[in-house]
Design an enzyme around this catalytic site. Structure first.
Site, PDB file in Angstrom:
ATOM      1  N   HIS A  47       0.904  -1.276   0.124  1.00 20.35           N
ATOM      2  CA  HIS A  47      -0.016  -0.047   0.002  1.00 20.35           C
ATOM      3  C   HIS A  47       1.072   1.253  -0.160  1.00 20.35           C
ATOM      4  O   HIS A  47       2.005   1.267   0.474  1.00 20.35           O
ATOM      5  CB  HIS A  47      -0.871   0.009   1.239  1.00 20.35           C
ATOM      6  CG  HIS A  47      -2.000  -0.917   1.239  1.00 20.35           C
ATOM      7  ND1 HIS A  47      -3.048  -0.830   2.033  1.00 20.35           N
ATOM      8  CD2 HIS A  47      -2.099  -2.205   0.446  1.00 20.35           C
ATOM      9  CE1 HIS A  47      -3.661  -2.079   2.000  1.00 20.35           C
ATOM     10  NE2 HIS A  47      -3.325  -2.658   0.905  1.00 20.35           N
ATOM     11  N   GLU A  49       0.810   3.897   1.747  1.00 20.21           N
ATOM     12  CA  GLU A  49       1.232   4.529   3.120  1.00 20.21           C
ATOM     13  C   GLU A  49       2.436   3.360   3.453  1.00 20.21           C
ATOM     14  O   GLU A  49       3.350   4.231   4.030  1.00 20.21           O
ATOM     15  CB  GLU A  49       0.387   4.341   4.048  1.00 20.21           C
ATOM     16  CG  GLU A  49      -1.094   5.091   3.529  1.00 20.21           C
ATOM     17  CD  GLU A  49      -2.250   4.341   2.857  1.00 20.21           C
ATOM     18  OE1 GLU A  49      -1.700   3.374   1.934  1.00 20.21           O
ATOM     19  OE2 GLU A  49      -3.297   4.164   3.275  1.00 20.21           O
ATOM     20  N   CYS A  77      -6.310   2.098   5.657  1.00 20.33           N
ATOM     21  CA  CYS A  77      -7.020   0.855   6.232  1.00 20.33           C
ATOM     22  C   CYS A  77      -6.284   0.445   7.375  1.00 20.33           C
ATOM     23  O   CYS A  77      -5.386   1.245   7.993  1.00 20.33           O
ATOM     24  CB  CYS A  77      -6.724  -0.313   5.146  1.00 20.33           C
ATOM     25  SG  CYS A  77      -5.013  -0.881   5.088  1.00 20.33           S
ATOM     26  N   CYS A  80      -2.691  -0.081   7.629  1.00 16.57           N
ATOM     27  CA  CYS A  80      -1.844   1.268   7.241  1.00 16.57           C
ATOM     28  C   CYS A  80      -1.841   2.043   8.724  1.00 16.57           C
ATOM     29  O   CYS A  80      -0.936   2.958   8.814  1.00 16.57           O
ATOM     30  CB  CYS A  80      -2.287   1.895   5.928  1.00 16.57           C
ATOM     31  SG  CYS A  80      -1.816   0.949   4.601  1.00 16.57           S
TER      32      CYS A  80
END
Length: 143
Positions: A47, A49, A77, A80
């Site tokens: 991801h 992040e 999410c 993260c």
């Protein structure tokens, strides 16, 4: 947020879900920029992040990013959000809210749970229309 939005748009052009993230230091200098790479890396955890947080920590030579801010185009999410707490970022600033998969304002509300000793300040809805528009356009093209 502009840099994160540009990273998200670039991710969409590569066929990745358009999420971009930037880590800045206390003076506002950019330490790292990343976008989703889950497809390219065959890694469900790639991801934006996490990639930006890892790059910023490597740049600083420390696993802690105190006095740093995480800017992201979509509400992080739970994975993260937890990473942001573990990296000890000062603030998490995000664009679009994510009622289905978010982990800060929606879902498990990670920063409100007891195990998290560090709770970053949160600012949501920054340039929300643009961030949400990137996501809507990306998924509409795939339907």
């Amino acid at each position: 947020m502009e840099i994160a939005l540009r990273a998200a748009a670039a991710a969409a052009r590569r066929g990745e879900v358009p999420v971009g993230a930037v880590v800045t230091d206390a003076a506002g200098h950019v330490l790292a920029v990343a976008a989703n790479r889950t497809e390219a890396d065959c890694d469900a955890a790639a991801h934006a992040e996490l990639l930006a947080l890892r790059a910023a920590a490597a740049h600083r030579g420390s696993p802690r990013l105190e006095n740093c801010d995480l800017w992201v185009t979509l509400e992080p999410c739970p994975m993260c959000a937890t990473a942001a707490a573990l990296f000890r970022v000062r603030r998490v600033l995000f664009g679009a809210y994510d009622p289905k998969g978010g982990g800060i304002e929606h879902g498990p509300r990670v920063f409100d749970t007891a195990p998290h000793l560090h709770r970053p300040e949160v600012v949501g809805g920054l340039r929300e229309r643009e961030a949400a528009g990137l996501l809507r356009a990306f998924f509409a093209a795939r339907r």
